[in-house]
Each structure stands twice: as C-alpha cells, then as structure tokens.
Design a protein around this motif. Sequence first.
Motif: not given
Length: 140
Positions: A58-68, A70-77
């Motif tokens: 995949n191509l990650v557009l926005k990575a997860d935020n380990p501090a929160t 919360v699954d925030e990863m946005v990726a082109i699969q």
Amino acid sequence: MSILSEFREFIARGNVVDLAVGVIIGGAFGKIVTALVEDVIMPPIGLLTSGVDFSHMNLVLKADNPATKVDEMVAIQYGAFLNTVIQFMIVAWVVFLLVKGVNTLRRAQAAEAAESAPPPAPSAEETLLAEIRDLLKSGR
C-alpha cells in the motif's frame, strides 16, 4: 391478471432461471478463483519478488498516530488492486476458454445436423422453372 400470476409467469421464463443459475455458479466460481489466486498463484510470484506479499502492499497517505491509539491510517491499497486484476484476468481467460469450447461444440453439432438433414424440397417457383427448362430442352 393479478400481480401474483404476472410474477409467477415472469419467474417461470427460462431466461430468469438461467440468469439465477448463472449468478449462483458465478459466485461460487469467484470463490474458487480467489482461492486459486491468493493460495496458488500469488505465493510463487511473491517468492520471485523476494517474498513480497502483494495483498499488503500500500501507499500510506496518513500514518497511524501511536499517541492516540486510534487507527487513523489512510492508504491506497494497490496490492489488493493487483490481486483483483489478476483474479479478473484468470476469470476472463477461463470464461473465454469455456465459450470457445461451447462454440466448438455448437459448430460441430450444426455441421452434423446439416450433413444428416435431407436437402430442402424445391419451392413452387423452382419446380415451375425446372419444368419450363425441361420443356425448352425437349423443344416443345
């Protein structure tokens, strides 16, 4: 005509039943192709590409935020897309071979039927023209 009798007539048509059978068989066939691609074809391709698993590419557009947490990863699969394209190509190839086989059988049956069928009787016009020809040949 009541709506129930119209519905019964609609369902009883051969095309509707054939379509339903085709959809059911197609769904089952899709599962077979998915298993073939994921379990048989993709592992050797992954081995040839040094163990790369396409389904997880995949191509990650926005990575997860380990501090929160919360699954925030946005990726082109794109790996899943590649798997889907390969599955489509396999289905298209198998359907092509299936249609080719059916067409070959139909042509063979049509040729066999044409050979075994007696020639059609001449039309009334042909018969009349043949009589005129014969009369002209005999000189009358």
